[in-house]
Design a protein around this motif. Structure first.
Motif, PDB file in Angstrom:
ATOM      1  N   GLN A  25      -3.343   3.476  26.100  1.00 36.93           N
ATOM      2  CA  GLN A  25      -2.765   4.816  26.103  1.00 36.93           C
ATOM      3  C   GLN A  25      -3.190   5.580  27.360  1.00 36.93           C
ATOM      4  O   GLN A  25      -2.374   6.274  27.976  1.00 36.93           O
ATOM      5  CB  GLN A  25      -3.156   5.574  24.839  1.00 36.93           C
ATOM      6  N   ALA A  26      -4.446   5.424  27.768  1.00 33.74           N
ATOM      7  CA  ALA A  26      -4.918   6.064  28.999  1.00 33.74           C
ATOM      8  C   ALA A  26      -4.189   5.512  30.219  1.00 33.74           C
ATOM      9  O   ALA A  26      -4.016   6.218  31.223  1.00 33.74           O
ATOM     10  CB  ALA A  26      -6.429   5.875  29.146  1.00 33.74           C
ATOM     11  N   ASP A  27      -3.722   4.274  30.130  1.00 38.85           N
ATOM     12  CA  ASP A  27      -2.945   3.661  31.208  1.00 38.85           C
ATOM     13  C   ASP A  27      -1.483   4.118  31.192  1.00 38.85           C
ATOM     14  O   ASP A  27      -0.701   3.717  32.053  1.00 38.85           O
ATOM     15  CB  ASP A  27      -2.963   2.129  31.081  1.00 38.85           C
ATOM     16  N   GLY A  28      -1.105   4.914  30.185  1.00 35.65           N
ATOM     17  CA  GLY A  28       0.252   5.443  30.122  1.00 35.65           C
ATOM     18  C   GLY A  28       1.175   4.765  29.138  1.00 35.65           C
ATOM     19  O   GLY A  28       2.379   5.038  29.128  1.00 35.65           O
ATOM     20  N   TRP A  29       0.660   3.902  28.288  1.00 36.65           N
ATOM     21  CA  TRP A  29       1.482   3.173  27.327  1.00 36.65           C
ATOM     22  C   TRP A  29       1.592   3.904  25.996  1.00 36.65           C
ATOM     23  O   TRP A  29       0.614   4.478  25.507  1.00 36.65           O
ATOM     24  CB  TRP A  29       0.891   1.795  27.047  1.00 36.65           C
ATOM     25  N   ASP A  30       2.761   3.835  25.396  1.00 32.91           N
ATOM     26  CA  ASP A  30       2.971   4.169  23.991  1.00 32.91           C
ATOM     27  C   ASP A  30       2.768   2.838  23.266  1.00 32.91           C
ATOM     28  O   ASP A  30       3.547   1.904  23.469  1.00 32.91           O
ATOM     29  CB  ASP A  30       4.389   4.696  23.781  1.00 32.91           C
ATOM     30  N   VAL A  31       1.730   2.718  22.457  1.00 34.88           N
ATOM     31  CA  VAL A  31       1.336   1.431  21.875  1.00 34.88           C
ATOM     32  C   VAL A  31       1.819   1.295  20.438  1.00 34.88           C
ATOM     33  O   VAL A  31       1.631   2.197  19.618  1.00 34.88           O
ATOM     34  CB  VAL A  31      -0.203   1.256  21.914  1.00 34.88           C
ATOM     35  N   CYS A  32       2.417   0.138  20.144  1.00 37.14           N
ATOM     36  CA  CYS A  32       2.750  -0.261  18.782  1.00 37.14           C
ATOM     37  C   CYS A  32       1.903  -1.489  18.474  1.00 37.14           C
ATOM     38  O   CYS A  32       1.901  -2.448  19.256  1.00 37.14           O
ATOM     39  CB  CYS A  32       4.230  -0.620  18.661  1.00 37.14           C
ATOM     40  N   LEU A  33       1.173  -1.463  17.362  1.00 35.13           N
ATOM     41  CA  LEU A  33       0.251  -2.542  17.013  1.00 35.13           C
ATOM     42  C   LEU A  33       0.842  -3.460  15.957  1.00 35.13           C
ATOM     43  O   LEU A  33       1.246  -3.020  14.882  1.00 35.13           O
ATOM     44  CB  LEU A  33      -1.067  -1.964  16.502  1.00 35.13           C
ATOM     45  N   GLY A  34       0.883  -4.754  16.298  1.00 39.94           N
ATOM     46  CA  GLY A  34       1.286  -5.793  15.359  1.00 39.94           C
ATOM     47  C   GLY A  34       0.142  -6.776  15.188  1.00 39.94           C
ATOM     48  O   GLY A  34      -0.574  -7.081  16.151  1.00 39.94           O
ATOM     49  N   LEU A  35      -0.040  -7.252  13.987  1.00 41.97           N
ATOM     50  CA  LEU A  35      -1.145  -8.156  13.672  1.00 41.97           C
ATOM     51  C   LEU A  35      -0.637  -9.389  12.944  1.00 41.97           C
ATOM     52  O   LEU A  35       0.369  -9.326  12.238  1.00 41.97           O
ATOM     53  CB  LEU A  35      -2.171  -7.450  12.771  1.00 41.97           C
ATOM     54  N   THR A  36      -1.355 -10.489  13.094  1.00 41.15           N
ATOM     55  CA  THR A  36      -1.073 -11.625  12.232  1.00 41.15           C
ATOM     56  C   THR A  36      -1.557 -11.250  10.834  1.00 41.15           C
ATOM     57  O   THR A  36      -2.377 -10.334  10.673  1.00 41.15           O
ATOM     58  CB  THR A  36      -1.789 -12.899  12.725  1.00 41.15           C
ATOM     59  N   PRO A  37      -1.070 -11.924   9.797  1.00 39.14           N
ATOM     60  CA  PRO A  37      -1.501 -11.567   8.437  1.00 39.14           C
ATOM     61  C   PRO A  37      -3.023 -11.625   8.244  1.00 39.14           C
ATOM     62  O   PRO A  37      -3.598 -10.753   7.585  1.00 39.14           O
ATOM     63  CB  PRO A  37      -0.781 -12.594   7.559  1.00 39.14           C
ATOM     64  N   THR A  38      -3.683 -12.613   8.824  1.00 47.78           N
ATOM     65  CA  THR A  38      -5.136 -12.699   8.668  1.00 47.78           C
ATOM     66  C   THR A  38      -5.817 -11.554   9.406  1.00 47.78           C
ATOM     67  O   THR A  38      -6.749 -10.935   8.876  1.00 47.78           O
ATOM     68  CB  THR A  38      -5.663 -14.065   9.151  1.00 47.78           C
ATOM     69  N   ALA A  39      -5.368 -11.234  10.602  1.00 48.95           N
ATOM     70  CA  ALA A  39      -5.948 -10.100  11.329  1.00 48.95           C
ATOM     71  C   ALA A  39      -5.744  -8.807  10.543  1.00 48.95           C
ATOM     72  O   ALA A  39      -6.631  -7.951  10.499  1.00 48.95           O
ATOM     73  CB  ALA A  39      -5.335  -9.988  12.721  1.00 48.95           C
ATOM     74  N   ALA A  40      -4.599  -8.652   9.899  1.00 54.00           N
ATOM     75  CA  ALA A  40      -4.342  -7.463   9.081  1.00 54.00           C
ATOM     76  C   ALA A  40      -5.321  -7.399   7.905  1.00 54.00           C
ATOM     77  O   ALA A  40      -5.814  -6.316   7.568  1.00 54.00           O
ATOM     78  CB  ALA A  40      -2.905  -7.457   8.582  1.00 54.00           C
ATOM     79  N   ARG A  41      -5.625  -8.550   7.304  1.00 55.61           N
ATOM     80  CA  ARG A  41      -6.617  -8.559   6.224  1.00 55.61           C
ATOM     81  C   ARG A  41      -7.991  -8.170   6.759  1.00 55.61           C
ATOM     82  O   ARG A  41      -8.719  -7.421   6.123  1.00 55.61           O
ATOM     83  CB  ARG A  41      -6.674  -9.929   5.549  1.00 55.61           C
ATOM     84  N   TRP A  42      -8.347  -8.683   7.921  1.00 55.09           N
ATOM     85  CA  TRP A  42      -9.649  -8.346   8.509  1.00 55.09           C
ATOM     86  C   TRP A  42      -9.773  -6.853   8.797  1.00 55.09           C
ATOM     87  O   TRP A  42     -10.845  -6.284   8.677  1.00 55.09           O
ATOM     88  CB  TRP A  42      -9.854  -9.105   9.812  1.00 55.09           C
ATOM     89  N   LEU A  43      -8.668  -6.226   9.181  1.00 58.51           N
ATOM     90  CA  LEU A  43      -8.684  -4.804   9.553  1.00 58.51           C
ATOM     91  C   LEU A  43      -8.135  -3.904   8.452  1.00 58.51           C
ATOM     92  O   LEU A  43      -7.823  -2.739   8.707  1.00 58.51           O
ATOM     93  CB  LEU A  43      -7.882  -4.599  10.841  1.00 58.51           C
TER      94      LEU A  43
END
Length: 174
Positions: A25-43
């Motif tokens: 975001q500091a670099d100027g990006w509008d960020v959309c976050l996608g995760l694998t199913p396991t990463a989503a469980r971890w987070l």
């Protein structure tokens, strides 16, 4: 502001994702976050906060037919950490996971993409992995992997800054 899809797999560096979103975001990006199913469980305990941070819902699964798109179109995609499984599925076109489906389609759409694998040295020696990296590079994906690149899951050594710089190198942030 250009939109960056940040797609993360289940490897230890994913726990730094909030900091990385803030850097992007500091670099100027509008960020959309996608995760694998396991990463989503971890987070799982952080998903709501990550959605607030990005201003977009965090996604890890395909939408139901007829549901509208909830993210703006991507100017670029960063897949990091990209696990052994994610890299191989992407190169082979196995799209049973949302993030892999989006990046597989991104090849056909010509979306600029950067991948930063995070895997063990033993996984990196598997013959399919090198074929997958070669396949992705051949179709235009910038893969930060090879001599001088970081392998393994050590969060402190994961090249997040290099990954964001590589994205900047494949597309201008507007």
């Amino acid at each position: 502001m250009s939109t960056l899809y940040l797609f993360a797999g289940a490897a230890e560096p994913v726990f730094d994702i909030a900091r990385v979103i803030e850097e992007a975001q500091a670099d100027g990006w509008d960020v959309c976050l996608g995760l694998t199913p396991t990463a989503a469980r971890w987070l799982a305990g952080s998903l709501e906060g990550l959605g607030v941070l990005t201003g977009h819902p965090v996604r890890w699964d395909y939408a139901f037919p007829g549901e509208g798109e909830v993210w703006p179109e991507a100017a670029a995609v960063l897949v990091a950490p990209a696990t052994f499984n994610t890299v191989n599925q992407w190169a082979l076109g196995i799209v049973d996971k949302f993030v892999v489906g989006v990046v597989a389609e991104g090849i056909g759409k010509g979306v600029p993409m950067v991948a930063v694998p995070c895997l063990s040295a033993a996984q990196a020696r598997h013959p399919q992995f090198e074929r997958s990296v070669e396949t992705l590079r051949r179709v235009g994906v910038s893969v930060l992997h090879g001599e001088g690149e970081v392998e393994g899951g050590d969060s402190a050594l994961f090249p997040w800054r290099a990954a964001l710089d590589a994205v900047r190198g494949v597309v201008a942030v507007g």
